[in-house]
Write a protein that holds these residues in place. Structure first.
Motif, PDB file in Angstrom:
ATOM      1  N   ASN A   1       0.794  -1.233   0.000  1.00 45.98           N
ATOM      2  CA  ASN A   1       0.000   0.000   0.000  1.00 45.98           C
ATOM      3  C   ASN A   1       0.825   1.280   0.000  1.00 45.98           C
ATOM      4  O   ASN A   1       0.370   2.310  -0.492  1.00 45.98           O
ATOM      5  CB  ASN A   1      -0.969   0.018   1.183  1.00 45.98           C
ATOM      6  CG  ASN A   1      -2.027  -1.050   1.058  1.00 45.98           C
ATOM      7  OD1 ASN A   1      -2.410  -1.436  -0.038  1.00 45.98           O
ATOM      8  ND2 ASN A   1      -2.498  -1.546   2.201  1.00 45.98           N
ATOM      9  N   SER A   2       2.029   1.241   0.536  1.00 45.17           N
ATOM     10  CA  SER A   2       2.870   2.442   0.580  1.00 45.17           C
ATOM     11  C   SER A   2       3.880   2.507  -0.555  1.00 45.17           C
ATOM     12  O   SER A   2       4.689   3.428  -0.617  1.00 45.17           O
ATOM     13  CB  SER A   2       3.610   2.515   1.923  1.00 45.17           C
ATOM     14  OG  SER A   2       2.684   2.631   2.984  1.00 45.17           O
ATOM     15  N   ALA A   3       3.839   1.534  -1.447  1.00 44.69           N
ATOM     16  CA  ALA A   3       4.831   1.440  -2.518  1.00 44.69           C
ATOM     17  C   ALA A   3       4.445   2.275  -3.734  1.00 44.69           C
ATOM     18  O   ALA A   3       3.269   2.527  -3.988  1.00 44.69           O
ATOM     19  CB  ALA A   3       5.007  -0.015  -2.934  1.00 44.69           C
ATOM     20  N   LEU A   4       5.462   2.680  -4.470  1.00 47.19           N
ATOM     21  CA  LEU A   4       5.310   3.324  -5.773  1.00 47.19           C
ATOM     22  C   LEU A   4       5.868   2.373  -6.820  1.00 47.19           C
ATOM     23  O   LEU A   4       6.790   1.606  -6.536  1.00 47.19           O
ATOM     24  CB  LEU A   4       6.114   4.628  -5.829  1.00 47.19           C
ATOM     25  CG  LEU A   4       5.820   5.691  -4.784  1.00 47.19           C
ATOM     26  CD1 LEU A   4       6.857   6.800  -4.867  1.00 47.19           C
ATOM     27  CD2 LEU A   4       4.426   6.245  -4.986  1.00 47.19           C
ATOM     28  N   TRP A   5       5.339   2.457  -8.038  1.00 51.49           N
ATOM     29  CA  TRP A   5       5.846   1.626  -9.134  1.00 51.49           C
ATOM     30  C   TRP A   5       6.152   2.484 -10.339  1.00 51.49           C
ATOM     31  O   TRP A   5       5.398   3.400 -10.661  1.00 51.49           O
ATOM     32  CB  TRP A   5       4.801   0.578  -9.537  1.00 51.49           C
ATOM     33  CG  TRP A   5       4.734  -0.592  -8.620  1.00 51.49           C
ATOM     34  CD1 TRP A   5       3.946  -0.718  -7.510  1.00 51.49           C
ATOM     35  CD2 TRP A   5       5.480  -1.800  -8.718  1.00 51.49           C
ATOM     36  NE1 TRP A   5       4.159  -1.935  -6.918  1.00 51.49           N
ATOM     37  CE2 TRP A   5       5.092  -2.620  -7.650  1.00 51.49           C
ATOM     38  CE3 TRP A   5       6.434  -2.269  -9.621  1.00 51.49           C
ATOM     39  CZ2 TRP A   5       5.639  -3.885  -7.444  1.00 51.49           C
ATOM     40  CZ3 TRP A   5       6.976  -3.531  -9.419  1.00 51.49           C
ATOM     41  CH2 TRP A   5       6.572  -4.325  -8.342  1.00 51.49           C
ATOM     42  N   LEU A   6       7.239   2.157 -11.015  1.00 51.06           N
ATOM     43  CA  LEU A   6       7.542   2.686 -12.339  1.00 51.06           C
ATOM     44  C   LEU A   6       7.522   1.501 -13.287  1.00 51.06           C
ATOM     45  O   LEU A   6       8.028   0.425 -12.952  1.00 51.06           O
ATOM     46  CB  LEU A   6       8.919   3.356 -12.359  1.00 51.06           C
ATOM     47  CG  LEU A   6       9.092   4.556 -11.437  1.00 51.06           C
ATOM     48  CD1 LEU A   6      10.548   5.025 -11.450  1.00 51.06           C
ATOM     49  CD2 LEU A   6       8.165   5.685 -11.830  1.00 51.06           C
ATOM     50  N   GLY A   7       6.944   1.681 -14.459  1.00 46.95           N
ATOM     51  CA  GLY A   7       6.794   0.558 -15.382  1.00 46.95           C
ATOM     52  C   GLY A   7       5.631  -0.311 -14.930  1.00 46.95           C
ATOM     53  O   GLY A   7       4.723   0.149 -14.240  1.00 46.95           O
ATOM     54  N   HIS A   8       5.682  -1.579 -15.307  1.00 47.08           N
ATOM     55  CA  HIS A   8       4.592  -2.502 -14.982  1.00 47.08           C
ATOM     56  C   HIS A   8       4.682  -2.953 -13.532  1.00 47.08           C
ATOM     57  O   HIS A   8       5.758  -3.321 -13.059  1.00 47.08           O
ATOM     58  CB  HIS A   8       4.628  -3.720 -15.901  1.00 47.08           C
ATOM     59  CG  HIS A   8       4.398  -3.381 -17.334  1.00 47.08           C
ATOM     60  ND1 HIS A   8       3.170  -2.998 -17.819  1.00 47.08           N
ATOM     61  CD2 HIS A   8       5.252  -3.332 -18.379  1.00 47.08           C
ATOM     62  CE1 HIS A   8       3.267  -2.740 -19.107  1.00 47.08           C
ATOM     63  NE2 HIS A   8       4.533  -2.929 -19.481  1.00 47.08           N
ATOM     64  N   ARG A   9       3.542  -2.918 -12.856  1.00 48.79           N
ATOM     65  CA  ARG A   9       3.464  -3.411 -11.477  1.00 48.79           C
ATOM     66  C   ARG A   9       3.502  -4.933 -11.519  1.00 48.79           C
ATOM     67  O   ARG A   9       2.726  -5.562 -12.228  1.00 48.79           O
ATOM     68  CB  ARG A   9       2.179  -2.925 -10.833  1.00 48.79           C
ATOM     69  CG  ARG A   9       2.041  -3.307  -9.408  1.00 48.79           C
ATOM     70  CD  ARG A   9       0.711  -2.812  -8.843  1.00 48.79           C
ATOM     71  NE  ARG A   9       0.806  -2.788  -7.410  1.00 48.79           N
ATOM     72  CZ  ARG A   9       0.443  -1.783  -6.654  1.00 48.79           C
ATOM     73  NH1 ARG A   9      -0.084  -0.712  -7.196  1.00 48.79           N
ATOM     74  NH2 ARG A   9       0.574  -1.843  -5.353  1.00 48.79           N
ATOM     75  N   LEU A  10       4.417  -5.530 -10.769  1.00 48.65           N
ATOM     76  CA  LEU A  10       4.552  -6.979 -10.733  1.00 48.65           C
ATOM     77  C   LEU A  10       3.896  -7.522  -9.468  1.00 48.65           C
ATOM     78  O   LEU A  10       3.910  -6.856  -8.425  1.00 48.65           O
ATOM     79  CB  LEU A  10       6.032  -7.383 -10.762  1.00 48.65           C
ATOM     80  CG  LEU A  10       6.842  -6.893 -11.964  1.00 48.65           C
ATOM     81  CD1 LEU A  10       8.288  -7.349 -11.845  1.00 48.65           C
ATOM     82  CD2 LEU A  10       6.234  -7.381 -13.266  1.00 48.65           C
TER      83      LEU A  10
END
Length: 178
Positions: free
Chosen positions: A128-137
């Motif tokens: 829940n606190s994470a950020l993603w760049l590109g495709h979320r795995l």
């Protein structure tokens, strides 16, 4: 994990103390950037290796003084919660985090990057606190239930102590000289 960059043994605070007096919002103590690649795919592996080399090249001072701790897997094994191979960059100083975040936004290419805080709540930090760049795995979060001691790994120290968030800033980093 094998450390590509290291904290300076004579004064680790160079890498951990903001030169502008900045801090993250409590209980965030530092950030991890996980760069995912597929070791069995030559194109993905090459792109990952090139991105890591570019990070070190574009941030020579921060890499040299340990403000960016870069770690990579010693082999092609997958370790949870991560669904594929990855290398990692850890950043403790907020002013370095801003530079590294914007750099990854521009240069991650085809690679997925998970960016998460270290607060002592591994499940929340990675989801829940994470950020993603590109495709979320998809992460393998079943590794977390037994790993909820509320502590944060000591920044930049291989197999370092796990520290409670409230004790993190007052903890003196001790580097084992081997």
């Amino acid at each position: 994990m094998e450390y590509v960059t290291h904290l300076p043994q004579n004064d680790p605070s160079v890498a951990t103390t903001s030169v502008h007096g900045l801090s993250f919002t409590y209980p965030v103590q530092y950030y991890d950037f996980h760069v995912y690649y597929y070791a069995h795919n030559a194109k993905s592996l090459t792109e990952s290796d090139n991105l890591r080399a570019k990070l070190l090249e574009d941030f020579p001072e921060d890499s040299a003084n340990g403000s960016i701790i870069v770690k990579k897997l010693p082999d092609d094994k997958i370790i949870g919660p991560h669904p594929t191979q990855f290398w990692e960059a850890d950043v403790r100083r907020p002013e370095v985090f801003i530079k590294v975040l914007s750099w990854f936004q521009l240069y991650h290419g085809n690679l997925s990057v998970l960016i998460h805080p270290q607060t002592g709540n591994d499940l929340e930090d990675h989801t829940n606190s994470a950020l993603w760049l590109g495709h979320r795995l998809p992460l393998l979060v079943d590794v977390f239930p037994g790993n909820s001691d509320g502590a944060i790994p000591e920044f930049g120290v291989k197999r370092g102590a796990r520290i409670q968030p409230q004790d993190f800033d007052s903890h003196k980093t001790v580097i084992n000289k081997k």
